[in-house]
Design a protein around this motif. Sequence first.
Motif, PDB file in Angstrom:
ATOM      1  N   GLU A 201       0.804  -1.217   0.000  1.00 24.08           N
ATOM      2  CA  GLU A 201       0.000   0.000   0.000  1.00 24.08           C
ATOM      3  C   GLU A 201       0.844   1.278   0.000  1.00 24.08           C
ATOM      4  O   GLU A 201       0.297   2.376   0.139  1.00 24.08           O
ATOM      5  N   ALA A 202       2.168   1.123  -0.151  1.00 20.66           N
ATOM      6  CA  ALA A 202       3.024   2.310  -0.259  1.00 20.66           C
ATOM      7  C   ALA A 202       2.562   3.147  -1.450  1.00 20.66           C
ATOM      8  O   ALA A 202       2.265   2.623  -2.525  1.00 20.66           O
ATOM      9  N   ARG A 203       2.494   4.464  -1.258  1.00 26.09           N
ATOM     10  CA  ARG A 203       1.923   5.344  -2.274  1.00 26.09           C
ATOM     11  C   ARG A 203       2.997   6.085  -3.056  1.00 26.09           C
ATOM     12  O   ARG A 203       4.011   6.507  -2.502  1.00 26.09           O
ATOM     13  N   CYS A 204       2.730   6.222  -4.346  1.00 31.68           N
ATOM     14  CA  CYS A 204       3.650   6.917  -5.242  1.00 31.68           C
ATOM     15  C   CYS A 204       3.727   8.392  -4.859  1.00 31.68           C
ATOM     16  O   CYS A 204       2.708   9.045  -4.609  1.00 31.68           O
ATOM     17  N   GLU A 215      -7.251  13.567  -7.863  1.00 28.89           N
ATOM     18  CA  GLU A 215      -5.942  12.948  -7.633  1.00 28.89           C
ATOM     19  C   GLU A 215      -6.048  11.425  -7.689  1.00 28.89           C
ATOM     20  O   GLU A 215      -6.958  10.831  -7.111  1.00 28.89           O
ATOM     21  N   ILE A 217      -4.475   7.888  -6.668  1.00 26.15           N
ATOM     22  CA  ILE A 217      -3.568   7.275  -5.695  1.00 26.15           C
ATOM     23  C   ILE A 217      -3.033   5.972  -6.284  1.00 26.15           C
ATOM     24  O   ILE A 217      -3.782   5.006  -6.484  1.00 26.15           O
ATOM     25  N   GLU A 218      -1.764   5.951  -6.594  1.00 20.37           N
ATOM     26  CA  GLU A 218      -1.126   4.759  -7.149  1.00 20.37           C
ATOM     27  C   GLU A 218      -0.337   4.067  -6.042  1.00 20.37           C
ATOM     28  O   GLU A 218       0.493   4.682  -5.378  1.00 20.37           O
ATOM     29  N   GLU A 219      -0.596   2.776  -5.841  1.00 21.17           N
ATOM     30  CA  GLU A 219       0.075   2.015  -4.789  1.00 21.17           C
ATOM     31  C   GLU A 219       1.145   1.098  -5.378  1.00 21.17           C
ATOM     32  O   GLU A 219       1.089   0.726  -6.553  1.00 21.17           O
ATOM     33  N   GLU A 248      10.870   0.525  -3.332  1.00 19.52           N
ATOM     34  CA  GLU A 248       9.780   1.231  -2.642  1.00 19.52           C
ATOM     35  C   GLU A 248      10.124   2.701  -2.449  1.00 19.52           C
ATOM     36  O   GLU A 248       9.282   3.588  -2.667  1.00 19.52           O
ATOM     37  N   ARG A 252       8.167   5.835  -4.028  1.00 22.77           N
ATOM     38  CA  ARG A 252       7.611   6.883  -3.167  1.00 22.77           C
ATOM     39  C   ARG A 252       8.175   8.250  -3.533  1.00 22.77           C
ATOM     40  O   ARG A 252       7.539   9.277  -3.332  1.00 22.77           O
ATOM     41  N   TYR A 258       3.437   6.131   4.061  1.00 21.45           N
ATOM     42  CA  TYR A 258       2.007   6.057   4.370  1.00 21.45           C
ATOM     43  C   TYR A 258       1.714   5.098   5.511  1.00 21.45           C
ATOM     44  O   TYR A 258       0.849   5.343   6.350  1.00 21.45           O
TER      45      TYR A 258
END
Length: 269
Positions: A201-204, A215, A217-219, A248, A252, A258
Amino acid sequence: IEKAKADKQLLLGKEIQKKFIPLEPNENDQIDIYGFYEGAKGVSGDYFEYRKIDDNYYAFIICDVSGKAVPAALIMVQISTIFHSYFANFKMGNQKPEKMTVDIITQINDTVEERGFEGRFAATLVLILNVKTGVAYLTNAGYTQLLVYRDNKKECEWIKLFPSGAAGVFPSYMLPQPFQSEKINVNNGDVLFLFTDGIEEARCGDVKYNEKGEEIIEEFGLERLKAVIESSKEKSSKAIIDTIMEAEAKFRNGGEQYDDLTLLAVKRK
């Protein structure tokens, strides 16, 4: 001044929490273990650990307590205590690993539920591996699949797990299906990956918008994680995890972390 004091206490708590988690590489002729943990904000409910039971067996646990900060961390400490207590002065003898994994998960489930933490639960997985035979038994509470790198195929495999709710929601006697033990084989060169949802679930960090100006949200996602593992040229546990965390961080791109990042790699030699 008061905020500075509170921040200092959170940082101290974060460092104390890391003492519950083995972060140094552990390698011998049979197994290669390495784990990574970085909390997003102060203390958290993420946790992993492992114990060498005897010359044949190792036990592993990973969990992700719902919520964040001190309440989640306190439940995490309770789970760590159960795992430690189970193996205190433990002798394998004629013990059956398939029963042990169920026993540990059941104890965790009932303890968290009995404490009455409203709205709190813990996605937990316990695995016991025979490093000589490669047979592993595991029991999950809230995990749906397990990621294994298969050395003979040079690719990752997703192993579907027995569907089970997270620990701490209902007492064990009320569950529609009791916790189950599952058996998998880990061949020489294979790598097990145990992780919480923070990595997927780390977000770009690059802001993107759709046609409506909203917006996007790209994970990081599970497929990207799988691709990074398969493309890693170095196949030691530490090297693979280092490659994942570099990917990662690049994804990010300076953006805020996140969620907690928790990942354990276990390679059978």
